[in-house]
Design a protein around this motif. Sequence first.
Motif, PDB file in Angstrom:
ATOM      1  N   TYR A 133       0.819  -1.212   0.000  1.00 44.35           N
ATOM      2  CA  TYR A 133       0.000   0.000   0.000  1.00 44.35           C
ATOM      3  C   TYR A 133       0.850   1.258   0.000  1.00 44.35           C
ATOM      4  O   TYR A 133       0.426   2.302  -0.516  1.00 44.35           O
ATOM      5  N   LEU A 134       2.027   1.185   0.567  1.00 48.41           N
ATOM      6  CA  LEU A 134       2.937   2.332   0.517  1.00 48.41           C
ATOM      7  C   LEU A 134       3.322   2.616  -0.928  1.00 48.41           C
ATOM      8  O   LEU A 134       3.303   3.772  -1.381  1.00 48.41           O
ATOM      9  N   THR A 135       3.654   1.574  -1.665  1.00 48.20           N
ATOM     10  CA  THR A 135       3.988   1.726  -3.085  1.00 48.20           C
ATOM     11  C   THR A 135       2.796   2.262  -3.868  1.00 48.20           C
ATOM     12  O   THR A 135       2.937   3.171  -4.696  1.00 48.20           O
ATOM     13  N   LYS A 136       1.614   1.729  -3.597  1.00 50.47           N
ATOM     14  CA  LYS A 136       0.402   2.195  -4.288  1.00 50.47           C
ATOM     15  C   LYS A 136       0.129   3.662  -3.976  1.00 50.47           C
ATOM     16  O   LYS A 136      -0.291   4.422  -4.859  1.00 50.47           O
ATOM     17  N   THR A 137       0.366   4.053  -2.729  1.00 47.48           N
ATOM     18  CA  THR A 137       0.135   5.444  -2.334  1.00 47.48           C
ATOM     19  C   THR A 137       1.068   6.384  -3.085  1.00 47.48           C
ATOM     20  O   THR A 137       0.644   7.436  -3.577  1.00 47.48           O
ATOM     21  N   VAL A 138       2.330   6.003  -3.195  1.00 49.05           N
ATOM     22  CA  VAL A 138       3.301   6.837  -3.914  1.00 49.05           C
ATOM     23  C   VAL A 138       2.950   6.910  -5.397  1.00 49.05           C
ATOM     24  O   VAL A 138       2.961   7.991  -6.005  1.00 49.05           O
ATOM     25  N   LYS A 139       2.639   5.774  -5.983  1.00 45.55           N
ATOM     26  CA  LYS A 139       2.352   5.750  -7.418  1.00 45.55           C
ATOM     27  C   LYS A 139       1.027   6.435  -7.771  1.00 45.55           C
ATOM     28  O   LYS A 139       0.814   6.809  -8.923  1.00 45.55           O
ATOM     29  N   ALA A 140       0.177   6.633  -6.764  1.00 44.91           N
ATOM     30  CA  ALA A 140      -1.103   7.299  -6.999  1.00 44.91           C
ATOM     31  C   ALA A 140      -1.039   8.802  -6.741  1.00 44.91           C
ATOM     32  O   ALA A 140      -2.051   9.503  -6.887  1.00 44.91           O
ATOM     33  N   LEU A 141       0.126   9.310  -6.379  1.00 43.88           N
ATOM     34  CA  LEU A 141       0.266  10.744  -6.114  1.00 43.88           C
ATOM     35  C   LEU A 141      -0.071  11.573  -7.346  1.00 43.88           C
ATOM     36  O   LEU A 141       0.240  11.184  -8.476  1.00 43.88           O
TER      37      LEU A 141
END
Length: 205
Positions: A133-141
């Motif tokens: 989810y950390l990766t998803k959060t960054v990629k969704a910025l």
Amino acid sequence: IGIIPLYTGYDEHGNFYVSSEMKALAGVCKTISEFPPGHYLWSKEGKITKYYKRDWMEYDNVKDIDRPLKERGINDAHLLSKYLSEEIKRPDVFITSTANRALHTATIFCENFEYPHSQLLMKRQLYSFSDGYLTKTVKALDDGFNSAIIFSHDHGINTFVNKFGNKPIAHVPTCGVIGIQFDEKHWKNIKKGTTVLVEFPRDHK
């Protein structure tokens, strides 16, 4: 007061607020404090008085997501955020897990970076111990943001900084800050970046 912590705060006009959840105060109060367990506050006296000593000081019975940030963590968050606020440009967006200790850390960083508490983004999905989810959060910025600071948890942070950064890091301690610079124009396309910042509280004591 019970197992779950209570929080108090003051707004810019000196008004006093109380809440069982820190996020309810984050957008209103300029200062937020954890109300100490086993104490009471009588408005007539205006002071906090201890009436009970609990036998579970290690918080073993507290649900993890509600576990408060301990005094050392509070001090470390102030120490590092004050230092970084003078060394780096303020990130464009602040995002935090909804876990109490992460949220408390984030509000301290907001205070010292002079970032509006009302704009702090909270994502329950970041309360995860994997980097997914950390990766998803960054990629969704939003691509309108050139930088971001995200408050998350072990072991997700450790996995993320080693997967996307170019400097091996054995362990990121509580309140540790790792900065990674990406060359991609769009957040969704990030790949291997460059580790440009490694700051741990112990290095500033």
